[in-house]
Write an enzyme that holds these catalytic residues in place. Structure first.
Site, mmCIF file in Angstrom:
data_model
loop_
_atom_site.group_PDB
_atom_site.id
_atom_site.type_symbol
_atom_site.label_atom_id
_atom_site.label_comp_id
_atom_site.label_asym_id
_atom_site.label_seq_id
_atom_site.Cartn_x
_atom_site.Cartn_y
_atom_site.Cartn_z
ATOM 1 N NE ARG A 11 1.095 -55.467 -4.971
ATOM 2 C CZ ARG A 11 -0.175 -54.799 -5.839
ATOM 3 N NH1 ARG A 11 0.385 -54.071 -6.103
ATOM 4 N NH2 ARG A 11 -0.031 -55.705 -6.623
ATOM 5 N NE ARG A 16 0.439 -58.860 -10.768
ATOM 6 C CZ ARG A 16 1.441 -58.336 -10.514
ATOM 7 N NH1 ARG A 16 2.078 -59.103 -9.391
ATOM 8 N NH2 ARG A 16 0.527 -57.852 -9.596
ATOM 9 N NE ARG A 44 5.976 -60.560 2.731
ATOM 10 C CZ ARG A 44 6.517 -59.566 2.668
ATOM 11 N NH1 ARG A 44 6.577 -58.549 1.178
ATOM 12 N NH2 ARG A 44 6.756 -59.058 3.249
ATOM 13 N NE ARG A 53 -5.580 -57.290 -14.858
ATOM 14 C CZ ARG A 53 -5.211 -57.038 -14.172
ATOM 15 N NH1 ARG A 53 -6.480 -56.322 -13.070
ATOM 16 N NH2 ARG A 53 -4.360 -57.137 -13.462
ATOM 17 C CE LYS A 90 -4.901 -52.240 -11.592
ATOM 18 N NZ LYS A 90 -3.552 -51.977 -11.977
HETATM 19 P P1 ADP Z 1 -2.228 -56.051 -10.568
HETATM 20 O O1 ADP Z 1 -3.229 -55.096 -11.670
HETATM 21 O O2 ADP Z 1 -1.279 -55.405 -9.595
HETATM 22 O O3 ADP Z 1 -1.753 -56.920 -11.424
HETATM 23 P P2 ADP Z 1 -5.064 -57.962 -9.863
HETATM 24 O O4 ADP Z 1 -5.691 -58.126 -8.165
HETATM 25 O O5 ADP Z 1 -6.245 -56.686 -10.297
HETATM 26 O O6 ADP Z 1 -3.341 -57.051 -9.017
HETATM 27 O O7 ADP Z 1 -5.086 -59.018 -10.918
HETATM 28 C C1 ADP Z 1 -3.814 -59.895 -10.828
HETATM 29 C C2 ADP Z 1 -4.302 -60.782 -11.313
HETATM 30 O O8 ADP Z 1 -5.261 -61.463 -11.584
HETATM 31 C C3 ADP Z 1 -3.615 -60.527 -12.734
HETATM 32 O O9 ADP Z 1 -2.338 -60.464 -13.199
HETATM 33 C C4 ADP Z 1 -4.765 -61.795 -13.502
HETATM 34 O O10 ADP Z 1 -4.491 -62.892 -13.499
HETATM 35 C C5 ADP Z 1 -6.321 -61.903 -12.999
HETATM 36 N N1 ADP Z 1 -7.082 -60.593 -12.916
HETATM 37 C C6 ADP Z 1 -7.268 -59.751 -12.691
HETATM 38 N N2 ADP Z 1 -8.637 -58.853 -12.888
HETATM 39 C C7 ADP Z 1 -8.423 -59.776 -13.877
HETATM 40 C C8 ADP Z 1 -9.160 -59.061 -15.221
HETATM 41 N N3 ADP Z 1 -9.602 -58.175 -15.398
HETATM 42 N N4 ADP Z 1 -8.803 -60.579 -16.675
HETATM 43 C C9 ADP Z 1 -7.495 -61.133 -16.907
HETATM 44 N N5 ADP Z 1 -7.230 -61.913 -15.247
HETATM 45 C C10 ADP Z 1 -7.342 -60.741 -14.542
#
Ligand code: ADP
Ligand code: ZN
Length: 222
Positions: free
Chosen positions: A131, A176, A164, A92, A17
């Site tokens: 990554r 996740r 990282r 999400r 994404k």
């Molecule tokens: P990825 O899609 O690789 O998990 P992100 O950078 O989008 O990485 O998200 C990392 C973390 O940030 C998530 O595991 C969560 O804890 C938090 N997070 C990000 N966006 C949201 C969201 N819209 N709602 C709730 N938690 C979020």
């Protein structure tokens, strides 16, 4: 900003994404909004929201809708939103999707398209675990799949510092993925019901996914 496109990228961690959102910024002049980046910035800045989010993120769970929505609303009030946006990592949860619809409706807008990046879970553990990114420009790299052309130097900006994420380890990635399937994957049907969903195969090379995505986005954000 009522004609500006609002695009959503859906997909589990590692689906690409962030990588694809950055390319769409370049290709179409849209603005990437990553709630993950915003939350990491809040953690780094040590704000109240950041302090509350930190341990939740390290455990691979979702931060509360309340915190995420407060951060996102602030960002969406900025003038550059008029160029159109790509939401990366948001919404999400059901609650976030409903809040987004309400926020857009207040502006006479709605979601233009939601694209689901379809991948195999097991491959995501490997993608995410290796990554890292340039500390200056954010360009993404990977221990196996994409090292810089000259070791230790960013291809894009020449920077020499890399970072990282604390949550990019195999154990946290599995958490996740669970959170994704339980709380986020149901949004695919939600957007399908609204007639704005597209699905693309995101297991192939970055350039192929970029092309598939560009042809969809080109129809709505020419
Ligand atoms: P990825 O899609 O690789 O998990 P992100 O950078 O989008 O990485 O998200 C990392 C973390 O940030 C998530 O595991 C969560 O804890 C938090 N997070 C990000 N966006 C949201 C969201 N819209 N709602 C709730 N938690 C979020
Ligand atoms: Zn760089």
């Amino acid at each position: 900003m009522s004609n500006a496109p609002v695009l959503i990228l859906l997909g589990p961690p590692g689906a690409g994404k962030g990588t694809q959102a950055r390319m769409l910024e370049e290709d179409f002049g849209l603005v990437q909004l990553s709630t993950g980046d915003m939350l990491r910035a809040a953690v780094a800045a040590g704000t109240e929201a950041g302090r509350r989010a930190k341990s939740v993120m390290e455990a691979g769970q979702l931060v509360s809708d309340e915190i995420v929505l407060a951060i996102l609303k602030d960002r969406m009030a900025q003038p550059d939103m008029a160029r159109g946006i790509i939401l990366d990592g948001f919404p999400r949860t059901d609650g976030q999707a409903a809040a987004l619809d309400a926020l857009l409706a207040a502006n006479g807008q709605k979601v233009t398209a939601a694209v689901s990046l379809e991948v195999d879970d097991e491959a995501m553990v490997g993608r995410v675990s290796g990554r890292y990114a340039c500390g200056s420009c954010g360009e993404g790299y990977h221990d196996q799949f994409k090292q810089p052309a000259h070791a230790g130097t960013c291809d894009k900006c020449g920077g020499a510092a890399f970072k990282r994420r604390a949550d990019d380890n195999a154990e946290t990635v599995r958490e996740r993925l669970k959170a994704y399937h339980a709380q986020t994957a149901p949004l695919i049907a939600y957007y399908e019901g609204k007639g704005v969903l597209a699905r693309i195969d995101a297991m192939g090379p970055i350039a192929e996914v970029r092309q598939a995505l560009s042809s969809i986005v080109g129809q709505v954000a020419a």
